[in-house]
Structures are given as structure tokens and as C-alpha cells.
Design an enzyme around this catalytic site. Structure first.
Site, PDB file in Angstrom:
ATOM      1  N   SER A  23       0.829  -1.198   0.000  1.00  0.00           N
ATOM      2  CA  SER A  23       0.000   0.000   0.000  1.00  0.00           C
ATOM      3  C   SER A  23       0.872   1.261   0.000  1.00  0.00           C
ATOM      4  CB  SER A  23      -0.965  -0.050   1.187  1.00  0.00           C
ATOM      5  OG  SER A  23      -1.984   0.920   1.067  1.00  0.00           O
ATOM      6  N   ASP A  51     -10.046  -5.799  -3.147  1.00  0.00           N
ATOM      7  CA  ASP A  51      -9.461  -4.722  -2.339  1.00  0.00           C
ATOM      8  C   ASP A  51     -10.416  -3.524  -2.343  1.00  0.00           C
ATOM      9  OD1 ASP A  51      -7.884  -2.492  -1.452  1.00  0.00           O
ATOM     10  OD2 ASP A  51      -6.072  -3.599  -1.984  1.00  0.00           O
ATOM     11  N   HIS A  53      -7.274  -6.108   0.998  1.00  0.00           N
ATOM     12  CA  HIS A  53      -6.117  -5.253   1.284  1.00  0.00           C
ATOM     13  C   HIS A  53      -5.353  -5.700   2.535  1.00  0.00           C
ATOM     14  CE1 HIS A  53      -4.128  -1.466   0.208  1.00  0.00           C
ATOM     15  NE2 HIS A  53      -4.062  -1.140   1.481  1.00  0.00           N
TER      16      HIS A  53
END
Length: 277
Positions: A145, A221, A254
Site C-alpha cells: 500500500s 481490495d 487489502h
């Protein structure tokens, strides 16, 4: 430096150290996994950059990376995601301030005094690790991320410094998404020309090194469409002829459940790249 933790793991040791950082202007933590091979010889090292709200603890406790690192003889260094402590600027939101350093060198107040994560990751931390632990200057970089953004950006800005780069769910276009625009506005100011120096898309367009990129992205995600946008990196890679492996994973989100499912692939990718250097 002061060792805060040491745990036996797959024949090696998972450690956490605390030290005074010149770049960050205060105390900082980083984790290091030393595989069993490090007892006899120096080993290559993979740097892992974590995402928003994380510390050095998230990766070492949730990713499950130690087993394959021990098998292949690879050290893994996982720093914190920002400067911390009394007197360090912060905000009331999770995506700015402590826990959200974005791996840039801030130029704006009140951030400029401590938020120099780029300098810390590229220069200070590797020097510290290579001077004090049995690792060689053979480096890979990866992350998740915000940290995936950091890994791509740092590798592209520093040709020849890393032999591999990979990422999970990276923010590939920080100048075009809310997370990046908020952070860059605060840390770098309103001049978007300054932002370009940290934008993986712009860096890829002007890359001096043809270092292949590996990315894993979950299709479930929740941040995929608004914050991550991997398709933008794919377009630039195709335009420039840059090698990009983009694995789109149905059903994965995620979280660290996603990372732990495919972290072995990224560690093995680094190991394979070492032999090609």
C-alpha cells in the site's frame, strides 16, 4: 542501538532494535530477521515498507515471511512507517502524520523537522544495518500500500541500488488519488512539480534502469478503484517497454491475509534476482 526484542524463528532470530535517527530527529524502531545462514556468513537483505497506520510489528507478526527467508538465507528489515515521539508533528487522521510518513522528505512545516523517511530508508537505515549486522550490500525492496508506493518510488529513484523491487497493493499514482494528494500537499506543499519527483508513473517514464517490477493486487481490495489504480502503472510500463508482472488476485482484499498468501513469491523473486545481478 538497543535491542528491544529477540525471538528464535526457523533457526534464525527475529529482532527489533531502537536507535537514534539523525534523519528523523529522534528515536526509531526497526525489525530485522536474521536467517540461520547469518551465523556463518553475510546474507542479502530485503527491505519491507509497511502501509498506513503500521509500525515495524505488523509485517513481522502477520506476514509469515520468516520460514522462506530462513530457507533461502535472506535477512528482512522492516522499519517503522514514520517518525514518532513527543514533539513530532501529527494529525487527527490516520492517513497523515505519525504512522503515515509516505517515505518522502517533507519540506513544509510542521513536518520538515522530522518527516525525512526517504533519507532514512535510502541512506541511514541501510548504512546502520550493513555496519552492525551480517548482511551484504545486496538489497531488494518491497512493501504494501503506502509502502508499496515507497518501494516502487525508491527503487526507481535509485538505479543500481536494489536488485529487485516488488509490491502488494501499491499506491502507484499518488498525485492522482486522495491518499497521495493529501500527503503530498501537506509534506511537499502546493507545487505539483515537487510531487513529480516522488511519483512512480513519472519516474517510470524517465527510468534510467530497466529493473523489472512485480506487483500483486487483490481484486476484492476496497481501495482498488479510488486509491490504488494499478492499471495506470500498467499503461506506462507498456508505453516504455518496462517489464511489469501484475498479478490480479480474485477474492483477495487489502489485508495481511492477502500478503501472507503470496509473500513467499516475493521473497523468492528477490532471491532469483540476486543470481541475475
Amino acid at each position: 542501538m538497543q535491542r528491544k526484542e529477540a525471538h528464535a524463528s526457523f533457526g534464525g532470530t527475529q529482532e527489533v532494535w531502537r536507535h537514534t535517527s539523525v534523519s528523523l530527529g529522534g528515536e526509531a524502531n526497526f525489525a530485522i530477521y536474521l536467517p540461520p545462514q547469518a551465523k556463518q556468513q553475510k546474507v542479502p537483505v530485503l527491505y519491507w515498507l509497511s502501509g498506513l497506520t503500521c509500525t515495524e510489528q505488523n509485517f513481522i507478526t502477520k506476514a509469515g515471511a520468516q520460514r522462506v527467508a530462513a530457507e533461502l538465507g535472506i535477512a528482512i528489515v522492516a522499519p517503522d512507517t514514520s517518525p514518532r515521539g513527543e514533539g513530532v508533528a501529527d494529525s487527527e487522521t490516520y492517513d497523515l502524520g505519525q504512522g503515515a510518513g509516505f517515505y518522502v522528505n517533507a519540506t513544509q512545516e510542521p513536518w520538515a523537522g522530522h518527516y525525512r523517511m526517504y533519507e532514512y530508508i535510502v541512506t541511514e537505515l541501510p548504512a546502520l544495518v550493513e555496519d552492525n549486522f551480517p548482511v551484504m550490500p545486496v538489497r531488494g525492496i518491497s512493501g504494501h500500500s503506502m509502502g508499496g508506493f515507497g518501494a516502487l518510488m525508491i527503487a526507481l529513484r535509485n538505479p543500481g541500488r536494489y536488485c529487485s523491487v516488488s509490491a502488494f497493493s501499491p499506491i502507484v499514482a499518488p498525485t492522482q488519488v486522495p491518499w497521495g494528494e493529501k500527503a503530498f500537499s501537506a509534506y511537499l506543499g502546493p507545487d505539483r512539480a515537487a510531487w513529480a519527483a516522488y511519483d512512480p508513473l513519472e519516474l517510470l517514464r524517465n527510468a534510467q534502469e530497466h529493473l523489472p517490477i512485480l506487483i500483486d493486487q487483490g481484486l476484492a481490495d476496497e481501495f482498488l478503484e479510488d486509491q490504488l489504480k494499478p492499471e495506470l502503472l500498467k499503461v506506462v510500463a507498456q508505453e516504455t517497454g518496462h517489464d511489469l508482472i501484475l498479478n490480479l488476485r480474485p477474492g483477495y482484499d487489502h489485508s495481511y491475509y492477502f500478503i501472507s498468501s503470496f509473500i513467499d513469491d516475493h521473497i523468492r523473486y528477490f532471491f532469483e534476482r540476486i543470481s541475475q545481478v
